[in-house]
Every structure is written in C-alpha cells, then in structure tokens.
Design a protein around this motif. Sequence first.
Motif, PDB file in Angstrom:
ATOM      1  N   UNK A 224       0.829  -1.211   0.000  1.00  0.00           N
ATOM      2  CA  UNK A 224       0.000   0.000   0.000  1.00  0.00           C
ATOM      3  C   UNK A 224       0.866   1.265   0.000  1.00  0.00           C
ATOM      4  N   UNK A 225       2.027   1.181   0.657  1.00  0.00           N
ATOM      5  CA  UNK A 225       2.897   2.357   0.765  1.00  0.00           C
ATOM      6  C   UNK A 225       4.168   2.215  -0.071  1.00  0.00           C
ATOM      7  N   UNK A 226       4.158   1.263  -1.005  1.00  0.00           N
ATOM      8  CA  UNK A 226       5.318   1.076  -1.873  1.00  0.00           C
ATOM      9  C   UNK A 226       5.596   2.328  -2.695  1.00  0.00           C
ATOM     10  N   UNK A 227       4.546   2.903  -3.282  1.00  0.00           N
ATOM     11  CA  UNK A 227       4.728   4.132  -4.053  1.00  0.00           C
ATOM     12  C   UNK A 227       5.305   5.247  -3.209  1.00  0.00           C
ATOM     13  N   UNK A 228       4.867   5.326  -1.960  1.00  0.00           N
ATOM     14  CA  UNK A 228       5.382   6.346  -1.047  1.00  0.00           C
ATOM     15  C   UNK A 228       6.867   6.120  -0.756  1.00  0.00           C
ATOM     16  N   UNK A 229       7.245   4.865  -0.500  1.00  0.00           N
ATOM     17  CA  UNK A 229       8.640   4.549  -0.227  1.00  0.00           C
ATOM     18  C   UNK A 229       9.537   4.851  -1.414  1.00  0.00           C
ATOM     19  N   UNK A 230       9.091   4.487  -2.608  1.00  0.00           N
ATOM     20  CA  UNK A 230       9.874   4.744  -3.812  1.00  0.00           C
ATOM     21  C   UNK A 230       9.985   6.249  -4.084  1.00  0.00           C
ATOM     22  N   UNK A 231       8.918   6.964  -3.781  1.00  0.00           N
ATOM     23  CA  UNK A 231       8.877   8.411  -4.033  1.00  0.00           C
ATOM     24  C   UNK A 231       9.738   9.182  -3.046  1.00  0.00           C
ATOM     25  N   UNK A 232       9.640   8.815  -1.755  1.00  0.00           N
ATOM     26  CA  UNK A 232      10.318   9.581  -0.720  1.00  0.00           C
ATOM     27  C   UNK A 232      11.765   9.140  -0.492  1.00  0.00           C
ATOM     28  N   UNK A 285      15.419  -9.127   2.620  1.00  0.00           N
ATOM     29  CA  UNK A 285      16.429  -8.742   1.634  1.00  0.00           C
ATOM     30  C   UNK A 285      16.084  -7.412   0.972  1.00  0.00           C
ATOM     31  N   UNK A 286      14.795  -7.204   0.702  1.00  0.00           N
ATOM     32  CA  UNK A 286      14.366  -5.953   0.086  1.00  0.00           C
ATOM     33  C   UNK A 286      14.678  -4.767   0.994  1.00  0.00           C
ATOM     34  N   UNK A 287      14.517  -4.953   2.295  1.00  0.00           N
ATOM     35  CA  UNK A 287      14.861  -3.895   3.237  1.00  0.00           C
ATOM     36  C   UNK A 287      16.339  -3.548   3.189  1.00  0.00           C
ATOM     37  N   UNK A 288      17.172  -4.558   2.981  1.00  0.00           N
ATOM     38  CA  UNK A 288      18.619  -4.343   2.969  1.00  0.00           C
ATOM     39  C   UNK A 288      19.101  -3.620   1.716  1.00  0.00           C
ATOM     40  N   UNK A 289      18.391  -3.792   0.591  1.00  0.00           N
ATOM     41  CA  UNK A 289      18.883  -3.215  -0.675  1.00  0.00           C
ATOM     42  C   UNK A 289      17.953  -2.147  -1.242  1.00  0.00           C
ATOM     43  N   UNK A 290      16.979  -1.688  -0.456  1.00  0.00           N
ATOM     44  CA  UNK A 290      15.905  -0.856  -1.009  1.00  0.00           C
ATOM     45  C   UNK A 290      16.405   0.392  -1.722  1.00  0.00           C
ATOM     46  N   UNK A 291      17.455   0.981  -1.246  1.00  0.00           N
ATOM     47  CA  UNK A 291      17.957   2.213  -1.870  1.00  0.00           C
ATOM     48  C   UNK A 291      19.118   1.934  -2.829  1.00  0.00           C
ATOM     49  N   UNK A 292      19.272   0.677  -3.252  1.00  0.00           N
ATOM     50  CA  UNK A 292      20.397   0.295  -4.121  1.00  0.00           C
ATOM     51  C   UNK A 292      20.012   0.296  -5.594  1.00  0.00           C
ATOM     52  N   UNK A 293      19.367   1.306  -6.048  1.00  0.00           N
ATOM     53  CA  UNK A 293      19.082   1.537  -7.475  1.00  0.00           C
ATOM     54  C   UNK A 293      18.360   0.359  -8.114  1.00  0.00           C
ATOM     55  N   UNK A 294      18.926  -0.179  -9.210  1.00  0.00           N
ATOM     56  CA  UNK A 294      18.242  -1.166 -10.048  1.00  0.00           C
ATOM     57  C   UNK A 294      17.962  -2.482  -9.337  1.00  0.00           C
ATOM     58  N   UNK A 352       4.802   3.661   9.160  1.00  0.00           N
ATOM     59  CA  UNK A 352       5.481   4.543   8.206  1.00  0.00           C
ATOM     60  C   UNK A 352       5.786   5.892   8.842  1.00  0.00           C
ATOM     61  N   UNK A 353       4.849   6.390   9.629  1.00  0.00           N
ATOM     62  CA  UNK A 353       5.045   7.686  10.275  1.00  0.00           C
ATOM     63  C   UNK A 353       6.090   7.657  11.392  1.00  0.00           C
ATOM     64  N   UNK A 357       9.925   3.595   5.914  1.00  0.00           N
ATOM     65  CA  UNK A 357       9.542   2.505   5.022  1.00  0.00           C
ATOM     66  C   UNK A 357      10.465   1.295   5.137  1.00  0.00           C
ATOM     67  N   UNK A 358      11.763   1.520   5.266  1.00  0.00           N
ATOM     68  CA  UNK A 358      12.699   0.387   5.333  1.00  0.00           C
ATOM     69  C   UNK A 358      12.448  -0.472   6.558  1.00  0.00           C
ATOM     70  N   UNK A 359      12.201   0.149   7.698  1.00  0.00           N
ATOM     71  CA  UNK A 359      11.893  -0.613   8.912  1.00  0.00           C
ATOM     72  C   UNK A 359      10.572  -1.354   8.767  1.00  0.00           C
TER      73      UNK A 359
END
Length: 386
Positions: A224-232, A285-294, A352-353, A357-359
Amino acid sequence: MATLKEGKGRLFIGWLTLFLIGTDLFVVSPLLPFIASDVKMSIASTGWMVTVFSITYAVCAPIMGWLSEKSGRRFCIVLGLFLFSLANGLTALSPSFTWLMLSRLLAGISVAAVTPLIYAIISDIAPPKRRGSWLAVVISGHLTALCLGAPMGTILEQFFGWRSVFLILAAIGMVMMGVNGWVWKTVSPISNALKRTKGTRIPGIYVAVSVTAIWAIAMYAVYVYLGTGLYEENHFTSSQMAWAVSFYGLGAVTGSLSSGWLTDRFGAIRVSNTCLLLLFVALLSLGLIFTKSWLVFIFLYLWAFVGYAGFASYQARLAEEYHESRGSIMAWNNTAMYAGITLGSYIGGTLLNHVGFTSLLYISSGMAFFGFILGRFRKKSREGLR
C-alpha cells in the motif's frame, strides 16, 4: 450445460472482470502521493482509502453471499458492477477527503458483490479435472492488474491527472455490467457447495484462513505504501514507479501461475509453507537493498513471485482439505485476505510515520515468518465444514 467453448468464453469474461476489479484496488498505491497532495492530506491519512475499502469488503462479503442465494448470482454481479462504476465516478469527482472515503466505502461494497461470486461461478463451470487451472487463470486476471492495470493508471496520471484513472474505471465498469449481465444469465443462483454448508461447524476455518490474513498483512502493509517509499526514499518519478509496479506485478502473475505446476509436483502443503518462508527472506532482503538503485526492481519481482505463489498454493491446500465445501472455504479465505489488507494498511500507515519505510519491510518480514510457523504446524482438516 455449457459447452467447453462457451465455458472458455465465460472464463475470459471472469478474467476480464477481475482484471478491472484488481486495477481499482492496486492502482491506489502508486497514486497515493498525488491524491494526498490534491486533497491536502498526509499520505498516511490518504492510505485510509485502502483501509475503508478493505473493511467494507470484509463486512459485506458474507451479506452479499446471502443476497446471492436470495436474488441470484447474476443479479449480485450486475448490481456490484453498477456500484463499482458509481463508486469510481465519485472517487474521480470527490471534492474533499470525506467524499473520497465515502466513495471507497461504496467501492468495497461493489467488490464484495462481484469477486467471490466470480470465483464460485468459475469453480462450478470448470471441467472437474481442470478446476484448479481454471481458478488459477481467473485469479491471474486479478493479479495481472498489478503489472498492467496499475502501471497504466500511473502513466495516465502523468498526462491527465489521477482523477482520469477513476473516470476510465467507471466507464469500463458500465460496459462490463452489461457484458456480465448477458454472460451469466443461465447460471444457477446457488452452488451445491453452498447448499451443503448450511448449519456447518466453522471453528477450524478461523485457524485455516488466519494464515491468509497474516500473509495479507505482511504483503499489503508494504505494498500500500510502496509508491510512497519509492517516491520519498528513492525519489522515483511517475515513470520509474510504473516500472517498479510492473516488475512487482509480473512477479505476482508468474508466481501465481507457476504455483499450479509446483503444487502438482511437490504438494500444496510443502509449496505454501516454503513460499511463506521465502517471503520472509524476500522482504528482509528488500529492506537491505531498497535504496540500491536497479536491484530494487529484481527484489520487487522476487517478493511478489514467492508471495503470490504461496497464496495460490495455500488456496489449493484449502481446496483439498475442505473439498466438500470448496465454495464456502474460498469465500472465507477471501474475507480473511481483505481483513488482512485492512490491518496491513493500518499497521503500515502507522509504522510509516514512526519508523520509516525500510523498517516497515523488516517488520513485515517478521509477520511472514509468523505465518510460516502457523501454516507449518496447524493441523490438517479431516472433517471439512461438517
């Protein structure tokens, strides 16, 4: 009795109807930042669009099931699609947050009237030896909305604004109302499964479908908040978010369809349990690499693949264990799923608040592991719903 050719035509209409329904559900996540900005509310508050939708579905699904016994499945599906069009029209024209919530409440009622009955009808008209594959196909219609419907909605937002998405859904809903009214005119109002389940004992159902509820919490607290995580956190544009949702949707569709072969080969219990364990690994695993681009795109695909392969195989497990009451257990399982979506969206918005998002990804992975434990050690039903 319908011929095989007629049955396949009806299967396609069922697939198309669930694709439309799924698009309405899944397109909200990537549109949340834009909707929130327009109605001048926080993203977490706007996430209640999903919460209100899911609560309404969970409450109204049993009521719509009762109404279908009294008035017929065709009537309920047509009524549901009319309400679907009305709800999406109201969403598109909502002048305030209050009207937005009311429109999604109406959308929840409409989907409760359509989705379980499409599953039940397809189960009834499918050739007995191909019931599992036909159900997998119609389920894929719902999931294909992830990789086609939701991204198309995100692209439309980029050119015409988010309100255009819901106006188009409303228009297509009116067309599908007429198509479904014609296609299901010869379908009986009450399935044999529903007749057999009157006066049944149901305590065992709660434990069985609670695995689905936990799965839904783990999946949708994040989605539900995937778009928010990717955006922010990743600063994705609308186009990049469309690609991200496409990878997730492709994983969901291929995972769901692959689960049929996997289940036939290794058994529903083994596959569903393994997928829940892999869901725990994928979210962690997604939490560990979420900000790792591609790398995000690859892990979004893997997360959805194991998540929806597990859901489809668990449905097959329930169908085997409650073979005398297949229609009823599927209805309960769908209610559990939407109850889980409700809790997941609420938990996700709250966390989220507070933790980011990563946590949220790490916490959801823990929920998936809890679902694995429950699915692994719950006792197999031997009595069905008697």
